[in-house]
Write an enzyme that holds these catalytic residues in place. Structure first.
Site, PDB file in Angstrom:
ATOM      1  N   HIS A 178       0.783  -1.202  -0.037  1.00 52.66           N
ATOM      2  CA  HIS A 178      -0.236   0.135   0.075  1.00 52.66           C
ATOM      3  C   HIS A 178       0.859   1.095   0.131  1.00 52.66           C
ATOM      4  O   HIS A 178       0.673   2.047  -0.683  1.00 52.66           O
ATOM      5  CB  HIS A 178      -0.785  -0.241   1.172  1.00 52.66           C
ATOM      6  CG  HIS A 178      -1.731   1.067   1.263  1.00 52.66           C
ATOM      7  ND1 HIS A 178      -3.021   1.238   1.314  1.00 52.66           N
ATOM      8  CD2 HIS A 178      -1.373   2.554   1.753  1.00 52.66           C
ATOM      9  CE1 HIS A 178      -3.634   2.448   1.629  1.00 52.66           C
ATOM     10  NE2 HIS A 178      -2.382   3.105   1.875  1.00 52.66           N
ATOM     11  N   GLU A 179       1.881   1.314   0.946  1.00 52.11           N
ATOM     12  CA  GLU A 179       2.822   2.651   1.140  1.00 52.11           C
ATOM     13  C   GLU A 179       3.533   2.731  -0.177  1.00 52.11           C
ATOM     14  O   GLU A 179       3.524   3.900  -0.713  1.00 52.11           O
ATOM     15  CB  GLU A 179       3.719   2.420   2.039  1.00 52.11           C
ATOM     16  CG  GLU A 179       2.656   2.351   3.818  1.00 52.11           C
ATOM     17  CD  GLU A 179       1.866   3.595   3.679  1.00 52.11           C
ATOM     18  OE1 GLU A 179       2.140   4.771   3.057  1.00 52.11           O
ATOM     19  OE2 GLU A 179       0.899   3.516   4.689  1.00 52.11           O
ATOM     20  N   HIS A 182       1.625   4.413  -3.043  1.00 47.46           N
ATOM     21  CA  HIS A 182       1.463   5.614  -2.977  1.00 47.46           C
ATOM     22  C   HIS A 182       2.599   6.289  -3.958  1.00 47.46           C
ATOM     23  O   HIS A 182       2.250   7.391  -4.354  1.00 47.46           O
ATOM     24  CB  HIS A 182       1.583   6.270  -1.506  1.00 47.46           C
ATOM     25  CG  HIS A 182       0.263   6.221  -0.732  1.00 47.46           C
ATOM     26  ND1 HIS A 182      -1.024   6.781  -1.187  1.00 47.46           N
ATOM     27  CD2 HIS A 182      -0.105   5.518   0.644  1.00 47.46           C
ATOM     28  CE1 HIS A 182      -2.047   6.591  -0.429  1.00 47.46           C
ATOM     29  NE2 HIS A 182      -1.417   5.683   0.777  1.00 47.46           N
ATOM     30  N   TYR A 193      -4.374  14.232  -2.590  1.00 48.45           N
ATOM     31  CA  TYR A 193      -4.687  13.652  -1.591  1.00 48.45           C
ATOM     32  C   TYR A 193      -6.018  14.571  -0.740  1.00 48.45           C
ATOM     33  O   TYR A 193      -6.056  14.944   0.325  1.00 48.45           O
ATOM     34  CB  TYR A 193      -3.664  13.482  -0.557  1.00 48.45           C
ATOM     35  CG  TYR A 193      -3.614  12.281   0.427  1.00 48.45           C
ATOM     36  CD1 TYR A 193      -3.782  10.904  -0.009  1.00 48.45           C
ATOM     37  CD2 TYR A 193      -3.698  12.675   1.786  1.00 48.45           C
ATOM     38  CE1 TYR A 193      -3.951   9.980   0.921  1.00 48.45           C
ATOM     39  CE2 TYR A 193      -4.055  11.280   2.600  1.00 48.45           C
ATOM     40  CZ  TYR A 193      -4.036  10.284   2.167  1.00 48.45           C
ATOM     41  OH  TYR A 193      -3.803   8.971   2.816  1.00 48.45           O
ATOM     42  N   GLU A 202      -6.200   6.434  -2.123  1.00 49.30           N
ATOM     43  CA  GLU A 202      -5.893   5.336  -1.000  1.00 49.30           C
ATOM     44  C   GLU A 202      -6.412   3.906  -1.511  1.00 49.30           C
ATOM     45  O   GLU A 202      -6.127   3.073  -1.378  1.00 49.30           O
ATOM     46  CB  GLU A 202      -7.053   5.766   0.007  1.00 49.30           C
ATOM     47  CG  GLU A 202      -6.232   6.548   1.081  1.00 49.30           C
ATOM     48  CD  GLU A 202      -5.210   6.060   1.773  1.00 49.30           C
ATOM     49  OE1 GLU A 202      -5.229   4.899   2.299  1.00 49.30           O
ATOM     50  OE2 GLU A 202      -4.000   6.526   1.760  1.00 49.30           O
ATOM     51  N   ASP A 275      -9.966  14.075   7.949  1.00 52.54           N
ATOM     52  CA  ASP A 275      -9.067  13.001   7.342  1.00 52.54           C
ATOM     53  C   ASP A 275      -9.120  13.342   5.777  1.00 52.54           C
ATOM     54  O   ASP A 275      -9.173  12.646   4.735  1.00 52.54           O
ATOM     55  CB  ASP A 275      -9.691  11.545   7.420  1.00 52.54           C
ATOM     56  CG  ASP A 275      -8.826  10.589   6.775  1.00 52.54           C
ATOM     57  OD1 ASP A 275      -7.350  10.779   6.778  1.00 52.54           O
ATOM     58  OD2 ASP A 275      -9.288   9.169   6.568  1.00 52.54           O
ATOM     59  N   HIS A 280      -9.771   7.907   3.742  1.00 49.18           N
ATOM     60  CA  HIS A 280      -9.802   6.642   4.337  1.00 49.18           C
ATOM     61  C   HIS A 280     -11.110   5.966   4.514  1.00 49.18           C
ATOM     62  O   HIS A 280     -11.048   4.725   4.910  1.00 49.18           O
ATOM     63  CB  HIS A 280      -8.727   6.363   5.798  1.00 49.18           C
ATOM     64  CG  HIS A 280      -7.408   6.473   5.248  1.00 49.18           C
ATOM     65  ND1 HIS A 280      -7.044   7.949   5.523  1.00 49.18           N
ATOM     66  CD2 HIS A 280      -6.353   5.953   5.190  1.00 49.18           C
ATOM     67  CE1 HIS A 280      -5.633   7.875   5.374  1.00 49.18           C
ATOM     68  NE2 HIS A 280      -5.411   6.749   4.949  1.00 49.18           N
TER      69      HIS A 280
END
Lengths: 374, 109
Positions: A178-179, A182, A193, A202, A275, A280
């Protein structure tokens, strides 16, 4: 064997004369002593794309990207120990090819970066995050009882967890995938974002994070758990993972954490300023569309569903502030043009399943007949 | 009057509604040492006069902390995004994170 509908092409940013890490490694091995020291210092201290580009100019490197065959792609990983401070990157404790030290977090991060690199190279012919061999850096033991992981634009950062709610963040391969994704998204569409574009950002990370895990385990779409962050919660928490792409809103229901509030369809879309506009939370909607697509198309999800999403991410028509619907329309067009009408219909039906009508726009795009990828 | 702080955590790798909901940390309920430590960190971070850097762009999966501080005569509400450059603020946030976790645990035990 199916013909590759998306022949290899470089990413759409045309700005990048860079020295590949492989060249730096060759200098480190074969250069004069000062050259070796300089190359080693570069590899060990700053692997950012910007720095690589600057280095290329200083060394008079090639004025174009060097295209390698996927088989020649090699990762260059460096794991740093942040020493429980919040300063990055920390001390380099394992670089590519070194033996595993006695540190679980270091080795999990190293292996997870390797699995993610292998996934993108083998499946999508992508040479690291920037498709130009960008070294992969990660810092572990960040902060004190720090219960999070993030991508700071240059590297991954992992906390050890607080031991009460969260275990160490290196424990979950899909979190690592996932990271790093990005980074891929920033290099391609650079989705902002915020709001729907942020939720897409996301969701793309969740989709490919899950695919990294499925690829590693050799699972089909039907066999996969479609959970994000399974194993991150301690046994005290009432929950199986942080998110479920199969059933958004069901991953946890805990007295401390509250209830997973991800919607699966547009009917549950959450309007909020928190957020970054609920990135998310509302990511549950495109997450579920990806899951429905993968199940409908069957087999290994990275082969067709993942390929459609990947090519859409690379499509120059995908704007940085894209809405769910604009992204959906592009996925349908990509599926129909790259694979066929049946795949296009399956993707449109998946979006319909989450309350997004993507068929009209995709027909218009298809009539125009242009392809977004360079 | 002792310090009262409302502390919430937004974002991070996942949306966790229970952590985002601000939690009251009242220094009157803490031990003398804990209260003194938080008060010193609030002073060091210069909460009531601090100028936060302009928002540029959020970092994927980084957290935003909501901090409301009330000392009886002044009130300030801040949104602090990671990574936190200021040493004093970073230390204060780490301290509040620890207290918040203990309070949440105690509230559910």
């Amino acid at each position: 064997m199916r013909r590759d509908p998306f022949p290899r092409h470089r990413h759409r940013c045309g700005c990048c004369p860079i020295v590949p890490p492989e060249l730096l490694r060759r200098i480190a091995q074969n250069g004069t002593k000062p050259q070796r020291e300089a190359a080693l210092a570069t590899l060990a201290t700053d692997h950012s794309l910007r720095f690589a580009r600057a280095t290329a100019q200083l060394l008079g490197g090639p004025a174009r990207r060097i295209t390698l065959a996927a088989a020649e792609f090699v990762p260059y990983r460096t794991i740093f120990d942040a020493g429980h401070r919040e300063a990055l990157p920390g001390k380099a404790v394992r670089v590519e090819g070194q033996r595993a030290p006695r540190d679980v977090e270091v080795n999990e991060a190293y292996d997870g970066l390797g699995a993610t690199f292998a996934f993108y190279a083998d499946v999508y012919d992508r040479n690291s995050i920037d498709d130009a061999g960008m070294p992969l850096d990660a810092s572990v033991h960040y902060g004190v009882r720090y219960d999070n992981a993030f991508w700071n634009g240059r590297q991954m950062v992992f906390g050890d967890g607080d031991g009460e709610i969260f275990n160490r963040f290196t424990a979950s391969l899909d979190v690592i995938g996932h990271e790093l994704t990005h980074g891929v998204t920033a290099d391609e569409a650079n989705l902002v974002y915020l709001g729907q574009a942020g939720a897409l950002n996301e969701s793309i990370s969740d989709a490919f994070g899950s695919l990294v895990k499925q690829y590693k385990l050799g699972q089909t779409a039907a066999e996969a758990d479609w959970l994000i962050g399974e194993g991150l919660f301690t046994r005290r928490v009432k929950g199986v993972a942080l998110r479920s792409m199969k059933a958004p809103g069901t991953a946890f229901d805990d007295p401390v954490l509250g209830k997973d509030d991800q919607p699966a369809t547009m009917k549950g879309y959450v309007h909020t300023t928190a957020d970054n506009g609920g990135v998310h939370t509302n990511s549950g909607i495109p997450n579920h569309a990806f899951y429905l697509t993968a199940i409908a198309l069957g087999g290994h999800a990275w082969e067709v569903a993942g390929r459609i999403w990947y090519e859409t991410l690379r499509d120059r028509r995908l704007k940085a502030n894209a809405t769910f619907r604009q992204f959906a329309v592009l996925t349908v067009t990509t599926a129909a043009q790259g694979f066929g009408a049946a795949e296009g219909k399956a993707v449109a039906a998946a979006w319909q399943g989450v309350g997004i009508d993507a068929s009209m726009g995709s027909r218009r795009l298809a009539r125009r007949g242009d392809r977004g990828a360079p | 009057m002792s310090l009262r702080i409302d502390f919430g955590i937004e974002g991070g790798f996942a949306a966790l509604p229970g952590l985002a909901k601000p939690l009251r940390i009242d220094c009157a309920d803490l031990s003398k040492e804990e209260a003194a430590r938080i008060e010193a960190l609030v002073r060091r971070a210069d909460i009531f006069h601090l100028r936060l850097p302009a928002h540029v762009a959020s970092i994927p999966d980084a957290r935003t902390y909501t901090i409301g501080v009330d000392d009886g005569s002044q009130h300030r509400r801040l949104r602090v995004e990671e990574p936190i450059a200021d040493d004093a603020m970073r230390e204060l946030v780490a301290e509040l994170r620890g207290h918040a976790a203990r309070l949440r645990r105690a509230g559910t035990s």
